[in-house]
Write a protein that holds these residues in place. Sequence first.
Motif, PDB file in Angstrom:
ATOM      1  N   PRO A 287      78.301  40.498  46.808  1.00 58.39           N
ATOM      2  CA  PRO A 287      78.758  41.292  45.656  1.00 58.39           C
ATOM      3  C   PRO A 287      77.639  41.633  44.679  1.00 58.39           C
ATOM      4  O   PRO A 287      77.577  42.755  44.161  1.00 58.39           O
ATOM      5  CB  PRO A 287      79.817  40.378  45.014  1.00 58.39           C
ATOM      6  CG  PRO A 287      80.337  39.560  46.149  1.00 58.39           C
ATOM      7  CD  PRO A 287      79.146  39.292  47.002  1.00 58.39           C
ATOM      8  N   GLU A 288      76.726  40.674  44.419  1.00 62.43           N
ATOM      9  CA  GLU A 288      75.588  40.952  43.535  1.00 62.43           C
ATOM     10  C   GLU A 288      74.666  42.000  44.155  1.00 62.43           C
ATOM     11  O   GLU A 288      74.160  42.893  43.466  1.00 62.43           O
ATOM     12  CB  GLU A 288      74.791  39.668  43.269  1.00 62.43           C
ATOM     13  CG  GLU A 288      75.437  38.719  42.291  1.00 62.43           C
ATOM     14  CD  GLU A 288      75.040  39.006  40.843  1.00 62.43           C
ATOM     15  OE1 GLU A 288      74.478  40.084  40.575  1.00 62.43           O
ATOM     16  OE2 GLU A 288      75.304  38.145  39.992  1.00 62.43           O
ATOM     17  N   TYR A 289      74.426  41.882  45.451  1.00 67.25           N
ATOM     18  CA  TYR A 289      73.544  42.829  46.137  1.00 67.25           C
ATOM     19  C   TYR A 289      74.148  44.236  46.115  1.00 67.25           C
ATOM     20  O   TYR A 289      73.439  45.226  45.861  1.00 67.25           O
ATOM     21  CB  TYR A 289      73.314  42.378  47.579  1.00 67.25           C
ATOM     22  CG  TYR A 289      72.379  43.274  48.359  1.00 67.25           C
ATOM     23  CD1 TYR A 289      70.997  43.209  48.175  1.00 67.25           C
ATOM     24  CD2 TYR A 289      72.884  44.190  49.280  1.00 67.25           C
ATOM     25  CE1 TYR A 289      70.140  44.038  48.885  1.00 67.25           C
ATOM     26  CE2 TYR A 289      72.031  45.019  49.993  1.00 67.25           C
ATOM     27  CZ  TYR A 289      70.664  44.935  49.797  1.00 67.25           C
ATOM     28  OH  TYR A 289      69.823  45.763  50.506  1.00 67.25           O
ATOM     29  N   GLU A 290      75.427  44.327  46.355  1.00 64.39           N
ATOM     30  CA  GLU A 290      76.098  45.637  46.338  1.00 64.39           C
ATOM     31  C   GLU A 290      76.109  46.230  44.931  1.00 64.39           C
ATOM     32  O   GLU A 290      75.940  47.445  44.758  1.00 64.39           O
ATOM     33  CB  GLU A 290      77.515  45.497  46.893  1.00 64.39           C
ATOM     34  CG  GLU A 290      77.533  45.180  48.385  1.00 64.39           C
ATOM     35  CD  GLU A 290      78.888  44.716  48.880  1.00 64.39           C
ATOM     36  OE1 GLU A 290      79.858  44.723  48.077  1.00 64.39           O
ATOM     37  OE2 GLU A 290      78.987  44.329  50.068  1.00 64.39           O
ATOM     38  N   LEU A 291      76.289  45.390  43.915  1.00 63.88           N
ATOM     39  CA  LEU A 291      76.236  45.862  42.536  1.00 63.88           C
ATOM     40  C   LEU A 291      74.840  46.383  42.209  1.00 63.88           C
ATOM     41  O   LEU A 291      74.699  47.454  41.598  1.00 63.88           O
ATOM     42  CB  LEU A 291      76.609  44.732  41.574  1.00 63.88           C
ATOM     43  CG  LEU A 291      76.447  45.042  40.077  1.00 63.88           C
ATOM     44  CD1 LEU A 291      77.358  46.200  39.656  1.00 63.88           C
ATOM     45  CD2 LEU A 291      76.725  43.802  39.232  1.00 63.88           C
ATOM     46  N   GLU A 292      73.817  45.644  42.612  1.00 62.96           N
ATOM     47  CA  GLU A 292      72.448  46.083  42.338  1.00 62.96           C
ATOM     48  C   GLU A 292      72.140  47.399  43.040  1.00 62.96           C
ATOM     49  O   GLU A 292      71.470  48.275  42.485  1.00 62.96           O
ATOM     50  CB  GLU A 292      71.453  45.006  42.778  1.00 62.96           C
ATOM     51  CG  GLU A 292      70.039  45.245  42.305  1.00 62.96           C
ATOM     52  CD  GLU A 292      69.931  45.348  40.792  1.00 62.96           C
ATOM     53  OE1 GLU A 292      69.199  46.247  40.320  1.00 62.96           O
ATOM     54  OE2 GLU A 292      70.582  44.561  40.082  1.00 62.96           O
ATOM     55  N   THR A 293      72.636  47.558  44.250  1.00 56.46           N
ATOM     56  CA  THR A 293      72.443  48.816  44.984  1.00 56.46           C
ATOM     57  C   THR A 293      73.089  49.975  44.235  1.00 56.46           C
ATOM     58  O   THR A 293      72.505  51.058  44.101  1.00 56.46           O
ATOM     59  CB  THR A 293      73.039  48.699  46.402  1.00 56.46           C
ATOM     60  OG1 THR A 293      72.398  47.623  47.093  1.00 56.46           O
ATOM     61  CG2 THR A 293      72.836  49.988  47.184  1.00 56.46           C
ATOM     62  N   MET A 294      74.292  49.743  43.700  1.00 56.86           N
ATOM     63  CA  MET A 294      74.974  50.789  42.953  1.00 56.86           C
ATOM     64  C   MET A 294      74.232  51.108  41.649  1.00 56.86           C
ATOM     65  O   MET A 294      74.016  52.287  41.313  1.00 56.86           O
ATOM     66  CB  MET A 294      76.413  50.360  42.633  1.00 56.86           C
ATOM     67  CG  MET A 294      77.221  51.422  41.898  1.00 56.86           C
ATOM     68  SD  MET A 294      78.775  50.778  41.230  1.00 56.86           S
ATOM     69  CE  MET A 294      78.177  49.782  39.856  1.00 56.86           C
ATOM     70  N   LEU A 295      73.850  50.082  40.907  1.00 57.63           N
ATOM     71  CA  LEU A 295      73.210  50.293  39.604  1.00 57.63           C
ATOM     72  C   LEU A 295      71.857  51.006  39.732  1.00 57.63           C
ATOM     73  O   LEU A 295      71.492  51.813  38.880  1.00 57.63           O
ATOM     74  CB  LEU A 295      73.021  48.947  38.901  1.00 57.63           C
ATOM     75  CG  LEU A 295      74.289  48.238  38.435  1.00 57.63           C
ATOM     76  CD1 LEU A 295      73.952  46.845  37.892  1.00 57.63           C
ATOM     77  CD2 LEU A 295      75.039  49.056  37.395  1.00 57.63           C
ATOM     78  N   SER A 296      71.118  50.691  40.779  1.00 55.44           N
ATOM     79  CA  SER A 296      69.775  51.237  40.949  1.00 55.44           C
ATOM     80  C   SER A 296      69.728  52.471  41.836  1.00 55.44           C
ATOM     81  O   SER A 296      68.679  53.093  41.976  1.00 55.44           O
ATOM     82  CB  SER A 296      68.852  50.168  41.537  1.00 55.44           C
ATOM     83  OG  SER A 296      69.240  49.871  42.866  1.00 55.44           O
ATOM     84  N   GLY A 297      70.862  52.796  42.446  1.00 55.53           N
ATOM     85  CA  GLY A 297      70.853  53.873  43.423  1.00 55.53           C
ATOM     86  C   GLY A 297      70.107  53.493  44.691  1.00 55.53           C
ATOM     87  O   GLY A 297      69.741  54.357  45.502  1.00 55.53           O
ATOM     88  N   GLY A 298      69.871  52.194  44.861  1.00 58.47           N
ATOM     89  CA  GLY A 298      69.197  51.710  46.071  1.00 58.47           C
ATOM     90  C   GLY A 298      67.709  52.023  46.105  1.00 58.47           C
ATOM     91  O   GLY A 298      67.104  51.970  47.173  1.00 58.47           O
ATOM     92  N   ASP A 299      67.094  52.321  44.942  1.00 58.94           N
ATOM     93  CA  ASP A 299      65.687  52.718  44.950  1.00 58.94           C
ATOM     94  C   ASP A 299      64.756  51.582  45.388  1.00 58.94           C
ATOM     95  O   ASP A 299      63.646  51.825  45.840  1.00 58.94           O
ATOM     96  CB  ASP A 299      65.257  53.231  43.571  1.00 58.94           C
ATOM     97  CG  ASP A 299      65.044  52.134  42.564  1.00 58.94           C
ATOM     98  OD1 ASP A 299      65.959  51.319  42.400  1.00 58.94           O
ATOM     99  OD2 ASP A 299      63.967  52.108  41.947  1.00 58.94           O
ATOM    100  N   PHE A 300      65.213  50.307  45.298  1.00 64.58           N
ATOM    101  CA  PHE A 300      64.385  49.189  45.703  1.00 64.58           C
ATOM    102  C   PHE A 300      64.173  49.134  47.217  1.00 64.58           C
ATOM    103  O   PHE A 300      63.321  48.397  47.718  1.00 64.58           O
ATOM    104  CB  PHE A 300      64.975  47.863  45.209  1.00 64.58           C
ATOM    105  CG  PHE A 300      66.351  47.555  45.744  1.00 64.58           C
ATOM    106  CD1 PHE A 300      66.534  46.956  46.974  1.00 64.58           C
ATOM    107  CD2 PHE A 300      67.474  47.872  44.997  1.00 64.58           C
ATOM    108  CE1 PHE A 300      67.807  46.675  47.452  1.00 64.58           C
ATOM    109  CE2 PHE A 300      68.758  47.595  45.462  1.00 64.58           C
ATOM    110  CZ  PHE A 300      68.937  46.988  46.710  1.00 64.58           C
ATOM    111  N   LYS A 301      64.958  49.887  47.966  1.00 64.51           N
ATOM    112  CA  LYS A 301      64.859  49.870  49.432  1.00 64.51           C
ATOM    113  C   LYS A 301      63.723  50.733  49.966  1.00 64.51           C
ATOM    114  O   LYS A 301      63.483  50.771  51.160  1.00 64.51           O
ATOM    115  CB  LYS A 301      66.181  50.335  50.047  1.00 64.51           C
ATOM    116  CG  LYS A 301      67.359  49.430  49.699  1.00 64.51           C
ATOM    117  CD  LYS A 301      68.642  49.894  50.345  1.00 64.51           C
ATOM    118  CE  LYS A 301      69.821  48.999  49.960  1.00 64.51           C
ATOM    119  NZ  LYS A 301      71.084  49.412  50.617  1.00 64.51           N
ATOM    120  N   ARG A 302      63.011  51.422  49.070  1.00 69.88           N
ATOM    121  CA  ARG A 302      61.935  52.305  49.524  1.00 69.88           C
ATOM    122  C   ARG A 302      60.600  51.555  49.636  1.00 69.88           C
ATOM    123  O   ARG A 302      60.346  50.619  48.901  1.00 69.88           O
ATOM    124  CB  ARG A 302      61.773  53.476  48.554  1.00 69.88           C
ATOM    125  CG  ARG A 302      63.029  54.343  48.458  1.00 69.88           C
ATOM    126  CD  ARG A 302      62.708  55.694  47.889  1.00 69.88           C
ATOM    127  NE  ARG A 302      62.239  55.603  46.499  1.00 69.88           N
ATOM    128  CZ  ARG A 302      63.034  55.653  45.428  1.00 69.88           C
ATOM    129  NH1 ARG A 302      64.326  55.777  45.599  1.00 69.88           N
ATOM    130  NH2 ARG A 302      62.539  55.555  44.212  1.00 69.88           N
TER     131      ARG A 302
END
Length: 302
Positions: A287-302
């Motif tokens: 749940p924390e990971y999914e929230l962070e993905t939503m809040l950041s737009g997943g930009d950390f995955k680049r």
Amino acid sequence: MPPTALADENSLITETTHDTSKNGLKQRPTETPIEAMSHGPVSLPGLPVFPDLKEKRKWVLEHLAGAFRIFARHGYTEGLSGHISVRDPINARAFWINPLGVHFAMLKVSDMLLLDMYTSEVLIAGKSGKPANATGFMIHSAIHRARPDVHAICHAHSPNARAWTAFGKPLEMINQDVCNVYRVQALYNSYGGIALNGEEGERIAESLGEKNKVAFLLNHGLLTVGGTVDEASYLFRLVERSCEVQLLVEAAVSKGGLEKRIIDDREASYNFATASEAESLYCEFQPEYELETMLSGGDFKR
């Protein structure tokens, strides 16, 4: 009521003293803990399986970068301190770690460095152009070498854990959540200063032992380990919050008139066996990971 039979950490949970015949519920004898917690015809998805190691590396790095963002959101940063590492799925001699001097809230997959745990060689340099943390390498390499079962390590100077380490004591089983670290807490009570040499890292690894998941470093901070970065990160968050709760309880007791009630060993052991296994702790982090993905737009995955 407590269970009639206790399961160890890796066993299936199949028997309790609760009579389910009246409400029509019946637990299947092959249920995993996460299946037992899922009511209805579907269960939470567990740990993913990757036939392609390159895909697994990509997934591991995305969750590593996501963990840093979550740590930043909860205030676990302190200057240059703090590091999370994860074993590389392709090179068994190497682990990924964050660069020195990049705020956790800015970290991305492309910033991570791949280090040889035996030679300290930088195998892949991140795009930040910054070096690895020497202290981080000393601590993480020693633990990764000593504990083949450990795939991820989290260490940060979070405020409540730092406060609790001043006492040189483990957390007490004062609530259900903290039972996730029942009898897997280690104490490193020989503070040796900033770990810029291999000896301090080796001593920390030795204090962690063969099975512990948590280490309190006296006058220093908190360290957690896990089979995935998700597990280690969730445990860090849980223990940091549990330190806060323990400090609140200690403050209330010191004022007088209140008495602590500790969960007994039998029930604490049952809670640990039910909830603190690899797949359950992985699911706790999602749940924390999914929230962070939503809040950041997943930009950390680049």
